[in-house]
Design an enzyme around this catalytic site. Structure first.
Site, PDB file in Angstrom:
ATOM      1  CB  CYS A   1      83.523  10.158  16.020  1.00 39.90           C
ATOM      2  SG  CYS A   1      83.768  10.870  17.517  1.00 39.90           S
TER       3      CYS A   1
ATOM      4  NE  ARG B   1      78.755   7.066  13.466  1.00 38.11           N
ATOM      5  CZ  ARG B   1      78.727   5.742  13.137  1.00 38.11           C
ATOM      6  NH1 ARG B   1      78.328   4.756  12.542  1.00 38.11           N
ATOM      7  NH2 ARG B   1      80.113   5.657  14.020  1.00 38.11           N
TER       8      ARG B   1
ATOM      9  CD1 TRP C   1      77.767  12.791  20.725  1.00 37.86           C
ATOM     10  CD2 TRP C   1      79.214  11.601  21.528  1.00 37.86           C
ATOM     11  NE1 TRP C   1      76.746  12.596  21.874  1.00 37.86           N
ATOM     12  CE2 TRP C   1      78.014  11.857  22.655  1.00 37.86           C
ATOM     13  CE3 TRP C   1      80.130  10.597  22.416  1.00 37.86           C
ATOM     14  CZ2 TRP C   1      77.617  11.668  23.668  1.00 37.86           C
ATOM     15  CZ3 TRP C   1      80.109  11.110  23.782  1.00 37.86           C
ATOM     16  CH2 TRP C   1      78.751  10.754  24.844  1.00 37.86           C
TER      17      TRP C   1
ATOM     18  CG  ASN D   1      84.026   6.126  16.391  1.00 36.87           C
ATOM     19  OD1 ASN D   1      83.521   6.973  17.490  1.00 36.87           O
ATOM     20  ND2 ASN D   1      83.767   5.310  15.200  1.00 36.87           N
ATOM     21  N   GLY D   2      86.438   6.088  19.022  1.00 37.52           N
ATOM     22  CA  GLY D   2      86.567   5.870  20.219  1.00 37.52           C
ATOM     23  C   GLY D   2      87.221   6.232  21.093  1.00 37.52           C
TER      24      GLY D   2
ATOM     25  CD  GLU E   1      61.658   4.060  25.220  1.00 38.44           C
ATOM     26  OE1 GLU E   1      62.178   3.952  26.213  1.00 38.44           O
ATOM     27  OE2 GLU E   1      61.096   4.700  24.137  1.00 38.44           O
TER      28      GLU E   1
ATOM     29  CE  LYS F   1      62.503   7.754  22.341  1.00 37.28           C
ATOM     30  NZ  LYS F   1      62.649   6.615  23.139  1.00 37.28           N
TER      31      LYS F   1
ATOM     32  CD  GLU G   1      66.146   9.581  24.114  1.00 33.83           C
ATOM     33  OE1 GLU G   1      67.180   8.841  23.640  1.00 33.83           O
ATOM     34  OE2 GLU G   1      65.249   8.627  23.727  1.00 33.83           O
TER      35      GLU G   1
ATOM     36  CG  HIS H   1      56.621   2.998  48.592  1.00 32.99           C
ATOM     37  ND1 HIS H   1      56.517   2.274  49.952  1.00 32.99           N
ATOM     38  CD2 HIS H   1      55.932   1.722  47.989  1.00 32.99           C
ATOM     39  CE1 HIS H   1      55.324   1.726  50.042  1.00 32.99           C
ATOM     40  NE2 HIS H   1      54.753   1.690  48.944  1.00 32.99           N
TER      41      HIS H   1
ATOM     42  CE  LYS I   1      69.256   5.046  15.875  1.00 32.67           C
ATOM     43  NZ  LYS I   1      68.167   5.199  16.820  1.00 32.67           N
TER      44      LYS I   1
HETATM   45  C1  G6P Z   1      72.144   5.460  22.991  1.00 36.67           C
HETATM   46  C2  G6P Z   1      70.884   6.292  21.798  1.00 36.67           C
HETATM   47  C3  G6P Z   1      68.925   5.351  22.451  1.00 36.67           C
HETATM   48  C4  G6P Z   1      69.846   3.825  22.476  1.00 36.67           C
HETATM   49  C5  G6P Z   1      70.704   3.409  23.346  1.00 36.67           C
HETATM   50  C6  G6P Z   1      70.856   2.389  23.211  1.00 36.67           C
HETATM   51  O1  G6P Z   1      71.281   5.930  24.115  1.00 36.67           O
HETATM   52  O2  G6P Z   1      70.605   7.292  22.058  1.00 36.67           O
HETATM   53  O3  G6P Z   1      68.234   4.873  21.979  1.00 36.67           O
HETATM   54  O4  G6P Z   1      68.148   3.065  23.008  1.00 36.67           O
HETATM   55  O5  G6P Z   1      71.563   4.246  22.647  1.00 36.67           O
HETATM   56  O6  G6P Z   1      71.386   1.766  21.862  1.00 36.67           O
HETATM   57  P1  G6P Z   1      71.554   0.633  21.350  1.00 36.67           P
HETATM   58  O7  G6P Z   1      71.917   0.874  19.916  1.00 36.67           O
HETATM   59  O8  G6P Z   1      72.594  -0.297  22.559  1.00 36.67           O
HETATM   60  O9  G6P Z   1      70.353  -0.329  20.894  1.00 36.67           O
END
Ligand code: G6P
Length: 609
Positions: free
Chosen positions: A2, A27, A74, A98-99, A481, A485, A488, A504, A604
């Protein structure tokens, strides 16, 4: 997560609230709202979905008040409906939050028994009624907040606006960040981060954990957790110096991918003495590297994969055993912590709840902590023994790109510094490896030129239902990764696998439909990867190879596609190979028409567990 904003303005604030919320869009959110005082009376406008819906509503039913709060939500408790959108309000006040308020059920039951009516599924509403109850008992708004805050459990940030109080806003911070901004002519602001306030001011104060603040035009009165008045320093922020717009790019993600040669170079320059070919850490290590026995790395998402790549570096260059886990698991494992151990927490935002909890656990169990963070004012930066900054600049795209390569850069420098200090690397070895690092920005710039070919390949990928990524050594976390990506931002199901594990299980998935992306620079395990790749080819798999010319030739199978990178030494190839992998996911999502910068359901910065 948020976003919060509050403005005590000289004129109507609704437009500025929306502008600030736009800067917080990165965010991640699924509904939004604002509240202002209209002739002393609280008025709210809230809407599901994107901010444009809220803007449309404001055009229909404008707000004119000169003090107000705004929020992008959010969803955590209750669906992202208009009714659950913030601000939440009673006849006395409105709250944005927020939180998570952990004890909201208990508070709700207590307040319902006192006659309060709850109309949403949110935890936030408990705060509204809790403070309202104090005001009904005759307390002033300030006294009511002071009496309510100690009752709240959890990690949160709050901004509160009061009916009839044209010159008052209250903010509170516990766990989630909150900043106060100082504007022209006594205007005052509250925001979840400096970026939210960048358009208004470059002078801000961060609340410390547990602080709350009483804002009036021209003044900010800070109180700590015990309600004692405290002074907090005013800082000049850098946020406004960064151009937070897309420039000539269609998406922030594209812009951030292309910034990598520059920001990786900037980060390197912070850690490397280019002229002498050695590492020069910009901080004192909080321990003697010779005494160090083990490293534990913890992080979430993309940052975790950066840690996984670095594990290979710390083991090889510094001969230190590395234990790595995702922070959400680590924090609850009650892991025995090694004597003379170092914990490295990797985090772009520096606010990820699980990573922060892991840091606190490690510190409580005698570990020294290095936080590899992109936001230098973040909680993780402040609570670490040493903050090792990544100089990526603000990252707006939800899918992390430039932060990842800058994290890798810092971790590589750290591994070399430890290796040298522990006598594993001699000066010549250090110089050789530093020289390899120094060419990474140039290689990244070369990799950017592969864009047209990658875009063409993405049209194949965009039609796939599933995609498999394979790699060995540091290319294995890169495979993970790559799959992350793609998932996501394109919503295509993808999996990353260690190439050696193919037999396996995942080999059962191989058919003509399944694209298999093999990440294989020329390194000590190339031959092994090539064997795995041939197993895929023998089963008719569609192989897309990411490698240099030597590796692609060595594969000796017919490929459905290739991404041919320049030749480079293997040690830090992962930093360069990250870029084409990001581009592949990016163009696939663009081809599929997805919302690249704000993928559905993602945030984010994840400031809740
Ligand atoms: C969220 C974001 C990711 C990020 C992860 C960790 O899931 O969408 O892109 O890698 O948080 O965030 P940080 O700010 O701790 O790197």
């Amino acid at each position: 997560m948020c976003g919060i904003v509050g403005i005590l303005g000289q004129g109507p604030v609704a437009g500025s609230l929306i502008d600030a919320l736009k800067r917080l869009e990165y965010r991640g959110y699924d509904s939004a709202g604002v509240a202002t005082l209209e002739d002393g009376r609280l008025e709210r406008r809230r809407a599901e979905g994107k901010l444009r819906n809220l803007e449309a509503l404001l055009r229909e039913k404008p707000l004119h008040g000169c003090v107000g709060i705004g929020h992008t939500r959010w969803a955590t408790h209750g669906r992202p409906t208009e009714n659950n959108a913030h601000p939440h309000a009673s006849d006395k006040l409105a709250v944005v939050h927020n939180g998570i308020i952990e004890n909201f059920r208990e508070l709700r039951d207590e307040l319902i028994a006192l006659g309060h009516k709850f109309v949403t599924q949110t935890d936030t509403e408990a705060v509204v009624h809790l403070v309202t109850e104090q005001i009904r008992r005759g307390l002033s708004p300030v006294e009511a907040v002071a009496a309510s805050l100690p009752r709240l459990k959890g990690a949160f940030a709050l901004a509160i606006l009061f009916e009839g109080e044209e010159n008052l806003l209250i903010g509170a911070r516990r766990g989630a960040p909150l900043a106060v901004g100082y504007g022209e002519g006594g205007e005052m602001y509250l925001g979840s981060d400096a970026l939210a306030l960048a358009a208004f001011t470059d002078t801000i104060t961060y609340l410390e954990d547990g602080d709350w603040v009483i804002l009036r035009r021209g003044s900010a009165e800070f109180r700590d957790e015990e309600n004692k008045p405290v002074e907090r320093p005013k800082l000049k922020t850098q946020a406004s110096a960064f151009l937070v717009d897309k420039g000539n790019y269609r998406h922030f993600m594209a812009k951030e991918i292309h910034e990598q040669p520059e920001v990786v170079a900037r980060t390197l320059a912070h850690y490397i003495d280019f002229s002498n070919g050695c590492v020069r850490l910009p901080f004192e290590l909080p321990f003697d590297p010779k005494d160090l026995r083990a490293i534990t790395i913890t992080a979430c998402g993309t940052a975790y994969y950066a840690g996984m790549v670095a594990k290979y570096w710390f083991e090889r260059f510094a001969r230190l055993p590395v234990e790595i886990d995702v922070a959400s698991e680590f924090r609850y494992r009650d892991a025995p912590m090694p004597e003379k151990g170092l914990m490295i927490v990797v985090s772009q935002s520096g606010e990820t709840a699980d990573s922060l909890a892991s840091l606190r656990f490690a510190r409580a169990h005698g570990q020294k902590v290095i936080g590899v963070v992109n936001v230098p004012t973040s909680t993780i930066a402040r609570e670490s023994d040493v903050a090792a900054p990544t100089l990526a600049g603000p990252e707006i795209g939800v899918a992390s790109t430039k932060a990842f390569t800058c994290q890798l850069t810092v971790l590589a420098a750290l591994a070399l510094a430890l290796g040298r200090a522990r006598g594993v690397l001699d000066a010549a070895e250090e110089k050789r490896l530093v020289n390899e690092l120094m060419v990474v920005p140039g290689l990244l710039a070369e990799a950017m030129k592969l864009e047209p070919g990658i875009e063409a390949l993405s049209h194949q990928l965009g039609k796939a239902r599933d995609v498999l990524y394979l790699g060995r050594g540091p290319s294995y976390p890169l495979a993970l990764e790559g799959a992350l990506k793609l998932k996501e931002i394109s919503y295509i199901h993808a999996e990353g696998y260690a190439a050696g594990e193919l037999k396996h299980g995942p080999i059962a998935l191989i058919d003509e439909q399944l694209p298999v992306i093999v990440i294989a620079p020329t390194d000590s395990v190339l031959e092994k990867t090539v064997s795995n790749l041939q197993e895929v080819a023998a089963r008719g798999g569609r192989i897309i190879m990411v490698g240099d010319s030597h590796a692609i030739d060595a594969a000796a199978v017919s490929l459905a596609g290739e991404i041919r990178l320049p030749d480079m030494a293997p040690d830090f190839a992962a930093i360069v190979y990250a870029a084409p992998i990001q581009m592949l996911a990016y163009y696939t999502a663009v081809f599929m028409g997805k919302d690249v910068d704000q993928p559905r359901n993602l945030a984010k910065s994840v400031t809740v567990e």
